[in-house]
Scaffold this active site. Structure first.
Site, PDB file in Angstrom:
ATOM      1  N   HIS A  96      24.725  21.892 -34.680  1.00 19.05           N
ATOM      2  CA  HIS A  96      23.557  21.334 -33.618  1.00 19.05           C
ATOM      3  C   HIS A  96      24.291  21.262 -32.393  1.00 19.05           C
ATOM      4  CE1 HIS A  96      20.301  19.756 -35.917  1.00 19.05           C
ATOM      5  NE2 HIS A  96      20.886  20.082 -36.904  1.00 19.05           N
ATOM      6  N   ASP A 158      20.508   8.980 -33.554  1.00 19.45           N
ATOM      7  CA  ASP A 158      19.198   8.880 -33.778  1.00 19.45           C
ATOM      8  C   ASP A 158      18.910   9.831 -35.039  1.00 19.45           C
ATOM      9  OD1 ASP A 158      18.260   7.327 -31.894  1.00 19.45           O
ATOM     10  OD2 ASP A 158      17.709   8.554 -30.436  1.00 19.45           O
ATOM     11  N   GLU A 272      15.926   1.128 -27.505  1.00 22.06           N
ATOM     12  CA  GLU A 272      15.857   2.443 -26.633  1.00 22.06           C
ATOM     13  C   GLU A 272      14.434   2.428 -25.820  1.00 22.06           C
ATOM     14  OE1 GLU A 272      16.311   6.111 -28.667  1.00 22.06           O
ATOM     15  OE2 GLU A 272      18.223   5.337 -29.680  1.00 22.06           O
TER      16      GLU A 272
END
Length: 523
Positions: A96, A158, A272
């Site tokens: 990623h 997240d 957030e």
């Protein structure tokens, strides 16, 4: 199986010759890699996958992919590279990275997923910890800890389809960081294989220079093979709430109020926020706020004075099955009572703790189904000082990005005191509060090269804009092409970073995709 170096060297030398490069030569064929490995000629698919990443912006194919079954396999791989004149080694988790950070062009890529071992819970004193392999996904840690033991790490990202070693090498940030710091602030101990091929146990009190160097160290000093993570009792349920704001000033004032609550006072467990377009655009606009298919944002409740973008403050409160809904409601209303959100534009749902933490997993499944997940992702993540975030809003969110980016535009406050600057992290100068800005762009399936180039160019324009305006800012998950840029990034911490490199990876074998140091000859 045992893959002997002699065979690998012949293959690597042939590949080097085909590219008109001087072949590496290793005379000691008695050394062995304690791993199975995949050579480019044997499994093109595996080597091809290791030459790409989630960002989809560049390719760099290795000579071989290493599948270690233990830390010993990683030791052997690094020692192999050290006997050559140019081989490098990159640890790859779930791929990623955005700009090729987990790649090794013509070198060796270690598939850290092959190192996975079942997480184990242990009690030390009055605290509980979970020992996990560097190749474990955080979603695997969640499943094992919560389902079997009722415990969970305190700080998350997240998206949980990331490896433990990968996030600890960068920081690991989500809505819990204002309370518990990033994931790197919740590590008690690590097992690390250094760039010298040494397996070292390190902690705050044992081999501390390596411990702090590896945390946020961008993979430059060692490969994390095991981490001991602090855990707490896991809650059962979460009340997830989104609140819409018309002005950035009110949004930031309330966000900062929530993240600076006194230590022992009631507080949300997650805070957030993000920016969204003031339109009915299904991706960038009003629908992005809704938490349930039955919810609807009525634009008549948006003040006519609102600008091109609006703001969403996202909060969550943990609770137990035994807690009454009235008691939870009382806590929530007490925390929201003095906030300045638009009261008619409040959306909430109750869901299990696991479902809340896996909320992005559903986005992943949908994106894979429609082809977006495999398209390029030219993401940009930066830390911006509190003093500059309002101007960033006026000039970037309201002007440059007023039509959206095809994905989330996160912005929320973090607290400097929750970060340990003995680690290799670099934060913007300024006050206790600084902001993370994450521009998470998604391309349509099979985008043209010009579409991606426009997105990348806009990211560069934003970074240049920040420099021109004199913002105090730093890239998070940084990417630079020159040593001079890296020096500017690290600032007065550059020499410490260089000294750690010389101490733990003097030949610059590890993490070549970061483009910080060049591989040196044999010592």
């Amino acid at each position: 199986m045992i893959a002997y170096i002699e065979r690998f060297v012949h293959d690597a030398a042939a590949a080097a010759a085909a590219e008109s490069r001087p072949p590496d030569y290793i005379s000691d064929s008695s050394t062995a890699i304690d791993s199975s490995y995949i050579n480019a000629d044997e499994d093109d698919a595996s080597v091809s996958a290791a030459g790409k990443d989630f960002g989809g912006l560049r390719t760099a194919f290795p000579a071989a992919v290493i599948l270690p079954s233990s830390a010993a396999g990683i030791v052997s791989t690094i020692l192999l590279a050290s006997k050559s004149t140019s081989l490098t080694v990159a640890a790859r988790g779930n791929g990623h990275s955005i700009n090729g950070q987990s790649m090794s062009d013509g070198g060796l890529v270690i598939d850290m997923r092959s190192l996975y071992h079942t997480p184990s819970l242990l009690s030390l004193g009055n605290s509980y910890f979970v020992d996990v392999s560097g190749g474990a996904l955080w979603e695997e840690v969640l499943d094992k800890c919560v389902s079997e033991h009722g415990y969970a790490p305190r700080s998350w990202t997240d998206y949980l389809g990331l490896t433990v070693g990968g996030t600890l090498s960068n920081a690991g940030v989500s809505g819990q960081a204002f309370r518990f710091g990033p994931q790197t602030a919740n590590v008690a101990e690590m097992e690390v294989v250094t760039g010298k091929g040494e397996t070292v146990i390190c902690s705050e009190t044992e081999n501390s220079e390596l411990f702090f160097g590896v945390l946020c160290g961008l993979g430059q000093f060692g490969v994390i093979t095991r981490a001991r993570i602090l855990v707490d009792n896991a809650p059962d349920m979460v009340r997830w709430i989104r609140l819409v704001y018309a002005t950035f000033d009110e949004f930031t004032r309330d966000a900062e109020f929530l993240v600076t609550r006194p230590e022992n006072s009631p507080s949300f467990d997650y805070v957030e926020g993000y920016v969204f377009v003031n339109s009915d655009d299904p991706v960038n606009g009003w629908p992005s706020v809704l938490l349930d298919a039955n919810q609807r944002l009525d634009p008549r409740h948006i003040p006519p004075t609102a600008g091109s973008v609006l703001y969403c403050l996202e909060v969550a409160l943990h609770y137990r099955h035994r807690d009454s809904h009235s008691a939870i409601g009382e806590v929530v209303e007490g925390l929201l009572g003095g906030l300045s959100y638009l009261p008619e534009l409040r959306f909430e749902v109750d869901l299990s703790y696991k479902d809340f933490l896996l909320r992005v997993k559903k986005v992943e499944e949908e994106a894979k189904a429609n082809g977006i997940w495999d398209a390029p992702h030219p993401w940009l993540n930066i830390f911006v000082s509190k003093a500059d975030i309002a101007d960033f809003d006026r000039t970037v969110f309201k002007q440059m990005l007023k039509d959206g980016i095809g994905g989330p535009m996160l912005v929320y406050p973090l607290l400097r005191s929750k970060w340990d600057e003995r680690t290799s992290v670099v934060l913007p100068e300024g006050d206790e509060i600084f902001y993370i800005v994450a521009l998470l762009r998604f391309c349509p399936p099979c985008p043209s090269s010009s579409t991606v180039e426009v997105m990348v160019a806009q990211n560069q324009e934003i970074l240049l804009h920040c420099k021109r305006r004199g913002y105090s800012f730093k890239q998070y998950l940084p990417h630079y092409e020159s040593e001079e840029d890296w020096k500017q990034h690290f600032g007065d911490k550059w020499m410490r970073f260089v000294e750690r490199k010389q101490r733990f990876d003097p030949m610059a074998i590890l993490a070549p995709g970061q483009k910080i140091f060049c591989r040196t000859q044999q010592l």
